[in-house]
Design an enzyme around this catalytic site. Structure first.
Site, mmCIF file in Angstrom:
data_model
loop_
_atom_site.group_PDB
_atom_site.id
_atom_site.type_symbol
_atom_site.label_atom_id
_atom_site.label_comp_id
_atom_site.label_asym_id
_atom_site.label_seq_id
_atom_site.Cartn_x
_atom_site.Cartn_y
_atom_site.Cartn_z
ATOM 1 N N PHE A 184 22.907 59.405 15.917
ATOM 2 C CA PHE A 184 22.234 60.560 15.316
ATOM 3 C C PHE A 184 22.812 61.904 15.756
ATOM 4 O O PHE A 184 22.536 62.930 15.135
ATOM 5 C CB PHE A 184 20.719 60.541 15.581
ATOM 6 C CG PHE A 184 20.022 59.345 15.003
ATOM 7 C CD1 PHE A 184 19.815 59.236 13.643
ATOM 8 C CD2 PHE A 184 19.604 58.308 15.827
ATOM 9 C CE1 PHE A 184 19.187 58.119 13.104
ATOM 10 C CE2 PHE A 184 18.977 57.196 15.295
ATOM 11 C CZ PHE A 184 18.764 57.101 13.930
ATOM 12 N N TYR A 238 28.132 58.266 11.721
ATOM 13 C CA TYR A 238 28.308 59.085 10.524
ATOM 14 C C TYR A 238 29.731 58.891 9.992
ATOM 15 O O TYR A 238 30.699 58.992 10.756
ATOM 16 C CB TYR A 238 28.118 60.567 10.839
ATOM 17 C CG TYR A 238 26.726 60.953 11.285
ATOM 18 C CD1 TYR A 238 25.621 60.742 10.472
ATOM 19 C CD2 TYR A 238 26.529 61.568 12.518
ATOM 20 C CE1 TYR A 238 24.344 61.120 10.883
ATOM 21 C CE2 TYR A 238 25.265 61.960 12.941
ATOM 22 C CZ TYR A 238 24.182 61.727 12.119
ATOM 23 O OH TYR A 238 22.923 62.109 12.524
ATOM 24 N N HIS A 250 12.822 54.877 8.855
ATOM 25 C CA HIS A 250 14.029 55.579 9.290
ATOM 26 C C HIS A 250 13.932 57.068 8.916
ATOM 27 O O HIS A 250 13.307 57.418 7.909
ATOM 28 C CB HIS A 250 15.250 54.949 8.599
ATOM 29 C CG HIS A 250 16.554 55.348 9.176
ATOM 30 N ND1 HIS A 250 17.221 56.492 8.788
ATOM 31 C CD2 HIS A 250 17.337 54.762 10.117
ATOM 32 C CE1 HIS A 250 18.350 56.590 9.460
ATOM 33 N NE2 HIS A 250 18.440 55.556 10.280
ATOM 34 N N ASP A 297 25.079 52.823 11.905
ATOM 35 C CA ASP A 297 26.483 52.951 12.269
ATOM 36 C C ASP A 297 26.824 54.436 12.300
ATOM 37 O O ASP A 297 26.028 55.270 11.876
ATOM 38 C CB ASP A 297 27.401 52.142 11.348
ATOM 39 C CG ASP A 297 27.256 52.498 9.883
ATOM 40 O OD1 ASP A 297 26.345 53.274 9.542
ATOM 41 O OD2 ASP A 297 28.047 52.010 9.069
#
Length: 252
Positions: free
Chosen positions: A106, A95, A214, A93
Protein backbone atom coordinates in the site's frame (compact mmCIF):
# COMPACT_ATOMS: atom_id res chain seq x y z
CA UNK A 1 18.84 -3.28 11.69
CA UNK A 2 20.21 0.25 11.57
CA UNK A 3 18.58 3.21 9.83
CA UNK A 4 21.47 3.91 7.49
CA UNK A 5 20.31 3.80 3.85
CA UNK A 6 21.13 0.34 2.57
CA UNK A 7 19.61 -2.37 0.42
CA UNK A 8 16.18 -1.59 1.85
CA UNK A 9 16.22 2.20 1.39
CA UNK A 10 16.61 4.23 -1.79
CA UNK A 11 16.57 7.96 -2.37
CA UNK A 12 14.73 7.66 -5.68
CA UNK A 13 11.81 5.39 -6.55
CA UNK A 14 13.10 3.16 -9.32
CA UNK A 15 16.73 3.66 -10.40
CA UNK A 16 18.04 0.65 -12.30
CA UNK A 17 21.72 1.33 -11.82
CA UNK A 18 24.68 -0.88 -10.88
CA UNK A 19 23.34 -1.14 -7.35
CA UNK A 20 20.10 -2.65 -8.62
CA UNK A 21 21.97 -5.11 -10.81
CA UNK A 22 24.06 -6.15 -7.80
CA UNK A 23 20.93 -6.64 -5.69
CA UNK A 24 19.39 -8.73 -8.46
CA UNK A 25 22.45 -10.98 -8.39
CA UNK A 26 21.97 -11.44 -4.64
CA UNK A 27 18.27 -12.26 -5.13
CA UNK A 28 19.39 -14.96 -7.53
CA UNK A 29 22.17 -16.41 -5.35
CA UNK A 30 21.62 -15.58 -1.66
CA UNK A 31 18.16 -14.06 -1.06
CA UNK A 32 18.13 -14.87 2.66
CA UNK A 33 20.98 -12.38 3.16
CA UNK A 34 18.59 -9.57 2.18
CA UNK A 35 16.38 -10.23 5.22
CA UNK A 36 16.71 -9.60 8.92
CA UNK A 37 18.55 -12.59 10.44
CA UNK A 38 15.53 -13.99 12.28
CA UNK A 39 13.47 -13.88 9.09
CA UNK A 40 16.28 -15.64 7.24
CA UNK A 41 16.20 -18.42 9.84
CA UNK A 42 12.40 -18.72 9.71
CA UNK A 43 12.34 -18.81 5.90
CA UNK A 44 15.32 -21.13 5.41
CA UNK A 45 12.93 -23.93 4.31
CA UNK A 46 11.83 -21.64 1.47
CA UNK A 47 15.35 -20.96 0.21
CA UNK A 48 14.95 -23.06 -2.94
CA UNK A 49 11.69 -21.28 -3.80
CA UNK A 50 13.36 -17.92 -3.25
CA UNK A 51 16.30 -18.93 -5.44
CA UNK A 52 13.87 -19.99 -8.17
CA UNK A 53 12.10 -16.65 -7.93
CA UNK A 54 15.43 -14.84 -8.15
CA UNK A 55 16.27 -16.76 -11.32
CA UNK A 56 12.86 -15.91 -12.77
CA UNK A 57 13.44 -12.21 -12.11
CA UNK A 58 16.93 -12.43 -13.62
CA UNK A 59 15.53 -13.99 -16.79
CA UNK A 60 13.09 -11.10 -17.12
CA UNK A 61 15.91 -8.62 -16.68
CA UNK A 62 18.11 -10.43 -19.20
CA UNK A 63 15.22 -10.32 -21.67
CA UNK A 64 15.08 -6.54 -21.31
CA UNK A 65 12.09 -6.50 -18.95
CA UNK A 66 12.00 -4.58 -15.68
CA UNK A 67 9.93 -5.64 -12.69
CA UNK A 68 8.54 -3.80 -9.69
CA UNK A 69 9.66 -2.97 -7.08
CA UNK A 70 13.33 -2.68 -8.06
CA UNK A 71 15.64 -5.43 -6.72
CA UNK A 72 16.83 -3.56 -3.63
CA UNK A 73 13.25 -3.34 -2.42
CA UNK A 74 11.77 -6.72 -3.29
CA UNK A 75 12.37 -8.10 0.23
CA UNK A 76 12.26 -4.75 2.01
CA UNK A 77 9.33 -5.69 4.25
CA UNK A 78 11.42 -8.47 5.77
CA UNK A 79 14.16 -6.05 6.76
CA UNK A 80 12.17 -5.40 9.94
CA UNK A 81 13.04 -8.23 12.34
CA UNK A 82 10.45 -10.95 12.86
CA UNK A 83 10.72 -10.34 16.61
CA UNK A 84 9.61 -6.72 16.18
CA UNK A 85 6.42 -7.33 14.20
CA UNK A 86 3.22 -6.53 16.11
CA UNK A 87 0.79 -5.85 13.27
CA UNK A 88 0.39 -7.60 9.93
CA UNK A 89 -1.44 -5.85 7.08
CA UNK A 90 -1.77 -8.02 3.98
CA UNK A 91 -1.85 -6.56 0.47
CA UNK A 92 -2.22 -8.29 -2.89
CA UNK A 93 0.68 -7.56 -5.25
CA UNK A 94 2.80 -4.44 -5.78
CA UNK A 95 1.48 -1.42 -7.61
CA UNK A 96 2.16 -2.05 -11.32
CA UNK A 97 2.74 1.65 -12.07
CA UNK A 98 6.49 2.34 -12.50
CA UNK A 99 7.82 4.39 -9.60
CA UNK A 100 4.97 3.49 -7.24
CA UNK A 101 6.02 0.18 -5.71
CA UNK A 102 8.50 0.46 -2.83
CA UNK A 103 8.39 -2.98 -1.21
CA UNK A 104 5.80 -2.18 1.47
CA UNK A 105 2.16 -3.05 0.78
CA UNK A 106 0.00 0.00 0.00
CA UNK A 107 2.97 2.40 0.37
CA UNK A 108 4.58 4.58 -2.29
CA UNK A 109 7.67 6.75 -2.40
CA UNK A 110 7.27 10.01 -0.51
CA UNK A 111 7.51 12.04 -3.70
CA UNK A 112 4.82 10.11 -5.59
CA UNK A 113 1.80 12.17 -6.66
CA UNK A 114 -1.06 11.56 -7.00
CA UNK A 115 -1.42 8.88 -4.36
CA UNK A 116 -2.94 5.54 -5.37
CA UNK A 117 -6.69 5.43 -4.80
CA UNK A 118 -6.55 2.51 -2.36
CA UNK A 119 -4.06 4.44 -0.22
CA UNK A 120 -6.27 7.54 -0.35
CA UNK A 121 -9.12 5.42 0.95
CA UNK A 122 -6.94 4.08 3.76
CA UNK A 123 -6.15 7.65 4.78
CA UNK A 124 -9.86 8.59 4.62
CA UNK A 125 -10.72 5.73 6.96
CA UNK A 126 -7.84 6.67 9.27
CA UNK A 127 -9.30 10.18 9.54
CA UNK A 128 -12.80 8.85 10.16
CA UNK A 129 -11.53 6.36 12.73
CA UNK A 130 -8.94 8.33 14.68
CA UNK A 131 -9.28 11.91 13.42
CA UNK A 132 -5.83 11.88 11.82
CA UNK A 133 -5.78 14.14 8.76
CA UNK A 134 -4.81 12.41 5.49
CA UNK A 135 -1.08 12.49 4.85
CA UNK A 136 0.05 14.38 1.75
CA UNK A 137 2.53 11.57 1.05
CA UNK A 138 2.36 7.79 0.92
CA UNK A 139 5.62 6.85 2.65
CA UNK A 140 4.49 4.37 5.31
CA UNK A 141 7.98 3.74 6.70
CA UNK A 142 6.93 5.21 10.04
CA UNK A 143 4.37 2.43 10.41
CA UNK A 144 6.90 -0.24 9.42
CA UNK A 145 9.40 1.16 11.93
CA UNK A 146 6.87 0.54 14.71
CA UNK A 147 6.45 -3.12 13.81
CA UNK A 148 3.69 -2.97 11.20
CA UNK A 149 4.51 -5.58 8.54
CA UNK A 150 3.05 -4.29 5.26
CA UNK A 151 3.21 -7.55 3.36
CA UNK A 152 2.03 -8.09 -0.17
CA UNK A 153 0.83 -11.59 -0.99
CA UNK A 154 3.07 -11.51 -4.09
CA UNK A 155 6.27 -9.45 -3.89
CA UNK A 156 6.90 -8.53 -7.54
CA UNK A 157 4.95 -7.57 -10.64
CA UNK A 158 5.64 -6.67 -14.26
CA UNK A 159 5.15 -2.97 -15.06
CA UNK A 160 1.61 -2.25 -16.17
CA UNK A 161 0.47 -5.85 -15.64
CA UNK A 162 -1.29 -6.29 -12.31
CA UNK A 163 -1.15 -9.85 -11.03
CA UNK A 164 1.47 -10.92 -13.57
CA UNK A 165 3.73 -12.64 -11.01
CA UNK A 166 1.02 -14.56 -9.20
CA UNK A 167 1.38 -18.32 -8.95
CA UNK A 168 5.14 -18.12 -9.51
CA UNK A 169 6.05 -19.10 -5.95
CA UNK A 170 5.66 -15.92 -3.93
CA UNK A 171 2.47 -17.19 -2.31
CA UNK A 172 4.37 -20.10 -0.77
CA UNK A 173 6.95 -17.71 0.66
CA UNK A 174 4.44 -15.26 2.11
CA UNK A 175 2.38 -18.08 3.61
CA UNK A 176 5.55 -19.13 5.44
CA UNK A 177 6.00 -15.54 6.62
CA UNK A 178 2.49 -15.50 8.04
CA UNK A 179 2.84 -18.94 9.62
CA UNK A 180 6.07 -17.84 11.32
CA UNK A 181 4.31 -14.81 12.79
CA UNK A 182 1.38 -16.87 14.06
CA UNK A 183 3.70 -19.44 15.66
CA UNK A 184 5.35 -16.89 17.97
CA UNK A 185 4.07 -16.30 21.48
CA UNK A 186 4.10 -12.52 20.99
CA UNK A 187 1.51 -9.78 20.47
CA UNK A 188 0.08 -9.82 16.95
CA UNK A 189 -2.92 -8.27 15.21
CA UNK A 190 -3.50 -9.19 11.57
CA UNK A 191 -5.57 -7.15 9.11
CA UNK A 192 -7.05 -8.97 6.13
CA UNK A 193 -8.64 -6.61 3.62
CA UNK A 194 -10.56 -8.33 0.83
CA UNK A 195 -11.24 -11.93 -0.13
CA UNK A 196 -7.70 -12.71 -1.30
CA UNK A 197 -6.25 -11.75 2.07
CA UNK A 198 -9.06 -13.42 4.00
CA UNK A 199 -8.13 -16.80 2.52
CA UNK A 200 -5.10 -16.63 4.81
CA UNK A 201 -7.19 -16.60 7.98
CA UNK A 202 -6.64 -20.33 8.70
CA UNK A 203 -2.89 -19.67 8.98
CA UNK A 204 -3.63 -17.15 11.73
CA UNK A 205 -5.91 -19.33 13.84
CA UNK A 206 -5.62 -18.48 17.51
CA UNK A 207 -4.41 -14.92 16.89
CA UNK A 208 -6.30 -11.61 16.67
CA UNK A 209 -7.60 -10.97 13.14
CA UNK A 210 -9.53 -8.03 11.69
CA UNK A 211 -11.32 -8.60 8.38
CA UNK A 212 -13.19 -6.22 6.08
CA UNK A 213 -13.61 -5.30 2.43
CA UNK A 214 -10.54 -4.13 0.51
CA UNK A 215 -9.81 -0.35 0.36
CA UNK A 216 -9.90 -0.42 -3.44
CA UNK A 217 -12.37 2.05 -4.99
CA UNK A 218 -14.22 -1.01 -6.30
CA UNK A 219 -14.99 -2.33 -2.82
CA UNK A 220 -14.25 0.31 -0.15
CA UNK A 221 -17.90 1.33 0.11
CA UNK A 222 -18.92 -2.28 0.74
CA UNK A 223 -17.47 -2.59 4.22
CA UNK A 224 -14.05 -0.97 4.36
CA UNK A 225 -15.32 2.51 5.14
CA UNK A 226 -16.57 2.51 8.71
CA UNK A 227 -14.64 -0.63 9.71
CA UNK A 228 -12.37 1.34 12.09
CA UNK A 229 -9.32 -0.92 11.70
CA UNK A 230 -6.82 1.44 13.27
CA UNK A 231 -8.58 1.92 16.59
CA UNK A 232 -9.41 -1.81 16.67
CA UNK A 233 -5.75 -2.69 16.12
CA UNK A 234 -4.68 -0.47 19.00
CA UNK A 235 -7.37 -1.86 21.29
CA UNK A 236 -6.30 -5.43 20.52
CA UNK A 237 -2.63 -4.56 21.07
CA UNK A 238 -3.50 -3.09 24.47
CA UNK A 239 -5.31 -6.27 25.47
CA UNK A 240 -2.15 -8.21 24.56
CA UNK A 241 0.01 -5.95 26.70
CA UNK A 242 1.65 -4.16 23.76
CA UNK A 243 2.02 -0.46 23.00
CA UNK A 244 -0.32 1.17 20.51
CA UNK A 245 0.76 2.14 16.99
CA UNK A 246 1.05 5.88 16.32
CA UNK A 247 -0.71 6.02 12.95
CA UNK A 248 0.11 9.69 12.26
CA UNK A 249 2.73 9.97 9.51
CA UNK A 250 5.42 12.64 9.91
CA UNK A 251 5.84 15.21 7.19
CA UNK A 252 8.83 14.54 4.92
Amino acid sequence: MDSTPGLFELRSPDPWDARQVQALAVLRSDPLSLMAPDWAAALAPQENTLLSLGKMLSKEYDAGTRFLPPPTRVLRALGTPLANVRVLIVGQDPYPTPGHSVGLAFAVDGATRPLPRSLNNIFKELQSDLGIAPSPHGDLSAWANQGVLLLNRVLTVAPGAAGSHRRRGWETVTESVISALAARNQPLVSVLWGKDAQRLAPLLAGTAVIESAHPSPLSASRGFFGSKPFSRINELLRTQGSAEIDWALPLI
